[in-house]
Write an enzyme that holds these catalytic residues in place. Structure first.
Site, short mmCIF file in Angstrom:
data_model
loop_
_atom_site.label_atom_id
_atom_site.label_comp_id
_atom_site.label_asym_id
_atom_site.label_seq_id
_atom_site.Cartn_x
_atom_site.Cartn_y
_atom_site.Cartn_z
N SER A 1 1.04 -1.25 -0.27
CA SER A 1 0.04 -0.03 -0.26
C SER A 1 0.71 1.23 0.23
CB SER A 1 -1.08 -0.41 0.52
OG SER A 1 -1.97 -0.86 1.40
N LYS B 1 -9.44 -4.75 11.08
CA LYS B 1 -10.23 -4.58 10.31
C LYS B 1 -11.92 -4.46 11.15
CE LYS B 1 -9.26 -5.15 6.25
NZ LYS B 1 -9.13 -6.43 5.22
N ASN C 1 -11.75 -0.41 6.53
CA ASN C 1 -9.88 -0.76 5.97
C ASN C 1 -10.28 0.89 5.59
OD1 ASN C 1 -11.76 -0.45 3.24
ND2 ASN C 1 -10.34 -1.25 2.53
N ASP D 1 -13.00 -2.73 0.56
CA ASP D 1 -12.72 -3.85 0.07
C ASP D 1 -14.04 -4.05 -1.36
OD1 ASP D 1 -10.29 -4.65 1.47
OD2 ASP D 1 -11.56 -5.17 3.06
N GLY E 1 -12.34 -12.18 6.81
CA GLY E 1 -12.67 -10.62 6.29
C GLY E 1 -12.83 -10.87 4.62
N ARG F 1 -13.51 -23.90 5.02
CA ARG F 1 -13.14 -24.78 5.72
C ARG F 1 -13.18 -25.19 7.35
NH1 ARG F 1 -6.53 -24.18 7.98
NH2 ARG F 1 -7.65 -22.38 9.14
N LEU G 1 -8.32 -14.09 -5.20
CA LEU G 1 -8.17 -12.24 -4.37
C LEU G 1 -6.62 -11.62 -3.90
CD1 LEU G 1 -11.76 -12.13 -2.30
CD2 LEU G 1 -10.95 -11.22 -4.15
P1 NAP Z 1 -8.64 -14.43 7.09
O1 NAP Z 1 -9.96 -13.01 7.73
O2 NAP Z 1 -7.44 -15.14 8.31
O3 NAP Z 1 -9.30 -15.82 7.03
C1 NAP Z 1 -9.27 -16.95 5.79
C2 NAP Z 1 -10.06 -17.80 5.48
O4 NAP Z 1 -9.19 -18.52 4.62
C3 NAP Z 1 -10.85 -18.31 6.88
O5 NAP Z 1 -11.88 -18.47 6.08
C4 NAP Z 1 -9.95 -19.24 7.11
O6 NAP Z 1 -10.57 -20.52 7.04
C5 NAP Z 1 -9.10 -19.63 5.42
N1 NAP Z 1 -8.16 -20.70 5.04
C6 NAP Z 1 -7.02 -20.23 5.99
N2 NAP Z 1 -6.09 -20.94 5.49
C7 NAP Z 1 -6.41 -22.00 5.31
C8 NAP Z 1 -5.92 -23.09 4.37
N3 NAP Z 1 -4.55 -23.88 4.95
N4 NAP Z 1 -6.78 -24.02 3.80
C9 NAP Z 1 -8.09 -23.77 3.49
N5 NAP Z 1 -8.55 -22.51 4.21
C10 NAP Z 1 -8.09 -21.62 4.79
O7 NAP Z 1 -8.28 -13.94 5.73
P2 NAP Z 1 -8.82 -11.74 5.09
O8 NAP Z 1 -8.41 -10.94 5.71
O9 NAP Z 1 -9.88 -13.41 5.02
O10 NAP Z 1 -7.85 -12.75 3.67
C11 NAP Z 1 -7.33 -13.86 2.99
C12 NAP Z 1 -6.41 -13.74 1.50
O11 NAP Z 1 -7.58 -12.43 0.72
C13 NAP Z 1 -5.75 -13.32 1.72
O12 NAP Z 1 -4.55 -13.69 2.79
C14 NAP Z 1 -4.94 -11.94 1.42
O13 NAP Z 1 -4.39 -12.76 0.09
C15 NAP Z 1 -6.49 -12.22 0.58
N6 NAP Z 1 -6.83 -10.61 0.54
C16 NAP Z 1 -7.07 -10.07 -0.74
C17 NAP Z 1 -6.49 -8.79 -1.03
C18 NAP Z 1 -6.53 -7.69 -2.32
O14 NAP Z 1 -6.94 -6.44 -1.89
N7 NAP Z 1 -6.64 -8.32 -3.06
C19 NAP Z 1 -7.64 -8.17 0.52
C20 NAP Z 1 -7.60 -8.91 1.40
C21 NAP Z 1 -7.43 -10.71 1.63
P3 NAP Z 1 -11.38 -21.19 8.37
O15 NAP Z 1 -12.01 -20.12 8.81
O16 NAP Z 1 -11.05 -22.39 8.83
O17 NAP Z 1 -10.00 -20.82 9.16
#
Ligand code: NAP
Length: 511
Positions: free
Chosen positions: A232, A279, A300, A316, A342, A363, A423
């Site tokens: 960012s 967040k 965010n 987002d 999130g 998961r 994403l």
């Molecule tokens: P988060 O709140 O930690 O959520 C992660 C999610 O992924 C949860 O549902 C989790 O499942 C699942 N997960 C994590 N590890 C896993 C695994 N090994 N196998 C299966 N499921 C798994 O994270 P977040 O903020 O939502 O972000 C998720 C991803 O989105 C980030 O890693 C990032 O790469 C991407 N993102 C991109 C942007 C962008 O601007 N492009 C912005 C935000 C996020 P459980 O419920 O079982 O724990």
């Protein structure tokens, strides 16, 4: 060391030579003398910090003094003497050093905290240095404010050079000059840092434009933990530069939300991007939020009004919905969202808001069920995915992210969709995107979401259209550079890569 100095002297002619990094500092002085003879525009600081004071020199105090004394004869303009050494000198020794004609920096480093800085200053006064260099460690974001307030107060009566070390110290590295610091320190190049939290000189100049930061410069930042690898700052500083907005955007290592809130009021900060893990927690501290943030329970983006009130937004959602709407109509579209964290929440609520039929696969089944209930979506079992035709499949899990281990949630036969949106943006081409490409399925990469959510933040803060092309360009450029660096680092290190090169740091803005 000479090689490194020669490589950077044209861009940054003010150089600190960390003589303590050399095995035999005295033996190096004739060569350094030739360097100064050849580079007459260069200004040099000689530093030979002893081990007990945080440096690498294992010689005695007398030996340190000899190196610094002779450094003056080798063309250095300034010498740095740490406060502990200055206090241990015998009567007349400092005068002898000063007779050489060099300017004296007396320096103080605290590698653990930011404590009583006026007490440090009082310790330095008896030595009448030309520059008082005071470098504590920022344990909190507000430690930067403590240091900068101190500089502002003392700068009328003395030449103060101040920065905070540590990950949280970036605020003082970028805004210290504005507070009155005579100059600041930067690494010669990335990877050659000589202090924790130090930034490369080029980054300070090109990304943070510290030579242009003035009292009118508005301060923005991205707050999270960890924050070091966030793109960012590169993206939003590029946007401010392109649109000639007098603003700077910092990476704020925020372990606690309260520390962040205090910083917002005291600095003051005009706007924030909020990232993991804050967040949701930040919501309760906001004066007001947009309806989507309230529904999702996460924000965010923060804007601070003139009276100090904080307003929350969620860009987002726009970062996910916007790229999709450019390609398909979401009303009635069948969308599978992988994950229920999130990013998935922003996707599910945003898509439901546009009338899409949303299925969630996660998961942890309970989290998926909870989100589905809240947003009026459905959950789906893994077995059912292969039998269902979707319009879009969105990956909102970290699977596929650089350095992340974990089996893909879907295999080739389960990719029954017209469009894939991953994403994850680092790497640009994730395994899921590769699979989509191999199967001829159109796809959207996480970079597009990243740029879109950042572009909407820029617009909220400035009221101007965001320079999206420029933002995309710098993000892609940085990701490609990082990928190349990762490939270059992959082989076993050769002898050549182990030569210590962390020897020069470059002070900016000679006073
Ligand atoms: P988060 O709140 O930690 O959520 C992660 C999610 O992924 C949860 O549902 C989790 O499942 C699942 N997960 C994590 N590890 C896993 C695994 N090994 N196998 C299966 N499921 C798994 O994270 P977040 O903020 O939502 O972000 C998720 C991803 O989105 C980030 O890693 C990032 O790469 C991407 N993102 C991109 C942007 C962008 O601007 N492009 C912005 C935000 C996020 P459980 O419920 O079982 O724990």
């Amino acid at each position: 060391m000479i090689e490194r100095a020669s490589a950077v002297v044209k861009d940054s002619p003010f150089l600190e030579f960390r003589l303590d990094y050399l095995e035999k500092p005295l033996a190096a002085l004739p060569k350094i003398k030739s360097f100064f003879a050849e580079n007459t525009a260069a200004t040099g600081i000689a530093t030979c910090r002893r081990k007990e004071n945080g440096g690498k020199f294992s010689g005695t105090l007398a030996a340190e003094l000899e190196v610094l004394g002779k450094a003056a004869g080798a063309g250095f303009h300034l010498v740095d003497l740490e406060i502990e050494s200055a206090e241990a000198l015998k009567k007349g020794e400092l005068e002898k050093l000063r007779e050489t004609g060099v300017a004296l920096i007396v320096s103080f480093h605290d590698f653990s905290a930011t404590k009583d800085l006026e007490k440090v200053y009082d310790r330095m006064v008896p030595f009448q240095p030309d520059f008082f260099k005071i470098v504590p460690t920022a344990k909190t974001l507000t430690d930067n404010v403590t240091l900068m307030r101190f500089i502002e107060k003392m700068t009328e009566s003395a030449n103060i050079v101040g920065v905070c070390m540590g990950e949280a110290g970036i605020i003082s590295r970028v805004l210290g000059l504005r507070a009155g610091s005579s100059f600041t320190f930067a690494a010669a190049t990335q990877g050659e840092e000589t202090a924790p939290g130090q930034i490369a000189a080029r980054t300070l100049l090109e990304t943070y434009r510290i030579d242009q930061v003035d009292n009118a410069t508005k301060v923005y930042g991205v707050a999270g933990n960890p924050i070091k690898s966030s793109l960012s700052p590169i993206m939003l500083n590029a946007a401010f530069r392109r649109e000639t907005v007098n603003a700077v955007y910092l990476a704020l290592q925020a372990t606690k939300v309260n520390d962040l809130l205090k910083l917002v009021q005291e600095l003051p900060i005009q706007g924030l991007s909020i990232t993991m893990p804050h967040k949701q927690e930040i919501m309760q501290h906001l004066e007001n939020t947009d309806p989507l943030s309230a529904k999702i329970g996460a924000c965010n983006t923060i804007m601070r009004t003139q009276d100090g009130k904080l307003y929350g937004f969620n860009t987002d959602v726009a970062g996910i919905v916007g790229p999709l709407e450019k390609r398909i109509s979401l009303k009635g579209a069948k969308v599978l969202v992988l994950g229920a964290g999130g990013a998935a929440r922003a996707a599910v609520f945003g898509l439901r808001d546009r009338g899409a039929e949303v299925f969630i696969l996660n998961r942890t089944a309970e989290t998926a069920q909870k989100l589905a209930r809240q947003a009026g979506a459905k959950t789906i079992k893994k077995e059912a995915v292969a039998k269902t035709q979707f319009d879009v499949i969105i990956n909102a899990t970290p699977i596929g992210m650089a350095g992340m281990k974990g089996a893909a949630m879907l295999d080739a036969k389960e990719l029954n969709t017209k469009l894939v949106f991953d994403l994850v943006y680092n790497p640009i081409e994730t395994p899921l995107i590769r699979l989509a490409r191999q199967q001829g399925i159109p796809f959207i990469t996480g970079v597009e979401m990243f740029v879109q959510q950042g572009a909407r933040q820029f617009e909220i803060w400035t009221g101007k259209p965001a320079p999206e092309e420029e933002m995309l360009r710098v993000v892609l450029h940085t990701l490609r550079q990082q990928a190349e660096a990762a490939v270059a680092e992959a082989p076993v290190p050769t002898k050549a890569t182990t030569i210590p090169t962390k020897a020069t740091t470059k002070p900016k803005k000679a006073s």
